[in-house]
Design an enzyme around this catalytic site. Structure first.
Site, PDB file in Angstrom:
ATOM      1  N   LYS A 262     -12.991 -52.589 -53.211  1.00 38.14           N
ATOM      2  CA  LYS A 262     -13.130 -51.307 -52.380  1.00 38.14           C
ATOM      3  C   LYS A 262     -14.473 -51.894 -51.408  1.00 38.14           C
ATOM      4  CE  LYS A 262     -14.206 -45.906 -51.097  1.00 38.14           C
ATOM      5  NZ  LYS A 262     -13.834 -44.810 -51.433  1.00 38.14           N
TER       6      LYS A 262
ATOM      7  N   SER B  85     -12.168 -39.100 -54.188  1.00 38.60           N
ATOM      8  CA  SER B  85     -11.171 -40.927 -53.688  1.00 38.60           C
ATOM      9  C   SER B  85     -11.341 -41.685 -54.559  1.00 38.60           C
ATOM     10  CB  SER B  85     -12.445 -40.992 -52.731  1.00 38.60           C
ATOM     11  OG  SER B  85     -12.983 -40.185 -52.022  1.00 38.60           O
TER      12      SER B  85
ATOM     13  N   SER C  63     -11.037 -41.297 -50.130  1.00 37.84           N
ATOM     14  CA  SER C  63     -11.247 -42.527 -49.847  1.00 37.84           C
ATOM     15  C   SER C  63     -10.722 -44.200 -49.644  1.00 37.84           C
ATOM     16  CB  SER C  63     -13.146 -42.618 -49.247  1.00 37.84           C
ATOM     17  OG  SER C  63     -13.480 -42.674 -49.881  1.00 37.84           O
TER      18      SER C  63
END
Ligand code: GLN
Length: 486
Positions: free
Chosen positions: A79, A178, A154
């Site tokens: 990420k 997330s 997210s």
């Protein structure tokens, strides 16, 4: 070389050990696929073939000279919230559009020490604020199962990349769901460990008392192997737990006979989609067949999770994001009159709407005269929620329920109503507020064919048991073996 792009991490290690494939071949395969699907999915923010292939070559050389590491040569995508020395690290924001990290986060370093090869940096909601990946400055990520739908957020890029076979595994972060919610939306297994198990050092801070790193993978077994690499004490993070290393895969093979599953009545109420309720019920029947028993429990204070979270998270975010002032790093406005004007313009231009909303809420609840009414009060609610769970563990070993009240939704369905969006995290947020570990595993589909996730919440540091539970379910079912035809 022909390579099954949906091979698990465990299978990839075996193939590398058997010399059926090299680290360079694997990296090349996934990079080619990432390039080919980037226009369709937009899963990555940054790919850097030279950096990746250099790491892969080093892994092959290490193998050739008899060197060992548990995941030597296995590719992993991160990420874009994790700092990696020499890699652009944007956190999904214009504020950091051109920021190149000067050092590497502990989690990524641990994974590199375990031999993993970095494939690239994955798209995400701006500063990890969102549930749909629609707040990214770099555009939305598409759900590989249905490109008209969101992948969740997210960590949307983290989920989409693994689901579409662009990477065998990825990292995410989970502040309010997330990892777990996108894992559900993309039919993956995703784990948020106990707060403090993975170091937050070098992960761009959103809400420091809630943020936790974790893996996305095809299986619970893979999550155990990945967590083995990620976890560990780190003196650079004051909240890192100083405890011996453990092997999270040690209990995978244990039968589930005698397991007590707590079902909170608050997780099975009106707000849950009918297709989700049905899939979760059917999965619970599988668990009973495997020897588990279920008991209804009550967590009376979890109804305060979302309001408490939307005080704590914005408060901490407003403080953490004050460092982006256009002076030390990040976007700086080109035109301004004086220093104050430069701060204001840089922040106004660098941050998107959702980030600004959180900063405004956070600044408000922390302001003089309101602190006691909001932040302090939210802290008390966190304790009450933790006490609910403590009582529950007298009668059960793990808590289960749907990961989210709705399956993957269409783009735009919630983006003009923040409260609607926030409510998508209604079942996941409690584990962040209390610091408990929680995972999501695939357990079925709803009426429209969208994937349903089962959330398993466990007591502190009970990851090995939770991974055992999910692994046994995966031995008995094949929901996790379904892949999109993309
Ligand atoms: N959707 C939640 C939020 O927007 C959680 C995000 C997260 O876990 N990073 O705050």
């Amino acid at each position: 070389m022909s390579w099954n792009t949906f091979a698990t991490v465990a299978e990839t290690v075996k193939a590398l050990d058997a010399k059926q494939v090299s680290a360079v071949e694997l990296a090349t395969h996934y990079l080619d696929r990432a390039d080919a699907l980037q226009p369709t999915l937009n899963a990555y923010i940054t790919l850097n073939r030279d950096l990746t292939l250099a790491e892969a070559k080093a892994a092959d050389a290490k193998r050739a000279s008899g060197g060992e590491a548990p995941l030597l040569g296995v590719p992993i995508a991160h990420k874009d919230i994790y700092l990696i020395d020499g890699w652009r690290t944007t956190c999904g924001s214009r504020m950091l559009e051109n920021f190149v990290a000067p050092y590497t986060s502990t989690v990524v370093k641990n994974m590199a020490d375990a031999g993993m090869v970095t494939l690239g940096k994955l798209n995400m909601d701006e500063f990890a604020m969102g549930s749909s990946n629609e707040t990214s400055y770099f555009g939305t990520v598409k759900n590989p199962w249905d490109v008209s739908r969101v992948p969740g957020g997210s960590s949307g890029g983290s989920a989409a990349s693994v689901a579409a076979g662009l990477a065998p595994a990825s990292t995410g972060t989970d502040t309010g769901g997330s990892i777990r919610q996108p894992a559900m939306f993309c039919n993956l297994t995703g784990l948020k460990p106990t707060y403090g198990v993975c170091s937050r050092y070098g992960i761009i801070a959103f809400a420091s008392s809630l943020d936790q790193a974790g893996p996305f993978a095809q299986t619970a077994e893979d999550c155990a192997l990945l967590l083995n690499a990620m976890a560990g004490f780190d003196p650079h993070d004051a909240t890192s737990l100083d405890r011996p290393k453990e092997n999270y895969a040690r209990d995978l093979a244990k039968p589930l006979a005698g397991l007590r599953i707590g079902l909170p009545k608050e997780f099975f109420g009106d707000g849950v989609g009918a297709g989700i309720a049905k899939a979760v019920d059917e999965a619970l029947a599988v668990y009973r067949k495997l020897g588990a028993t279920t008991v209804e429990i009550s967590l009376p204070n979890v109804k305060y999770s979302v309001p408490a979270y939307y005080v704590v998270a914005p408060a901490e975010a407003s403080s953490n994001l004050s460092r982006f002032d256009g002076v030390r790093y990040g976007h700086r406005a080109t035109e301004y009159t004086d220093l104050l004007d430069m701060y204001k313009r840089s922040r106004a231009e660098g941050f998107g709407a959702e980030v600004k909303r959180r900063i405004l809420i956070g600044t408000y609840v922390l302001s003089h005269g309101y602190y006691d009414a909001y932040y302090l009060q939210a802290g008390k609610l966190r304790r009450l929620i933790a006490e609910d769970f403590k009582r529950a563990y007298d009668v059960c070993d793990v808590v289960m329920g749907p990961t989210a009240p709705e399956t993957a939704f269409q783009f735009g369905a919630k983006s003009d109503d923040p409260v609607k969006m926030y409510l998508n995290d209604i079942f996941t947020i409690c584990a962040n507020l209390t610091g408990q570990p929680a995972l999501s595993h695939p357990c079925g589909v709803d009426e429209t064919g969208q994937h349903v996730g089962m959330q398993i919440i466990g007591n502190y540091l009970d990851e090995a048991r939770m991974l055992n539970v999910a692994h046994q379910f995966q031995l008995a079912t094949d929901w996790h073996k379904r892949h999109p035809s993309i």
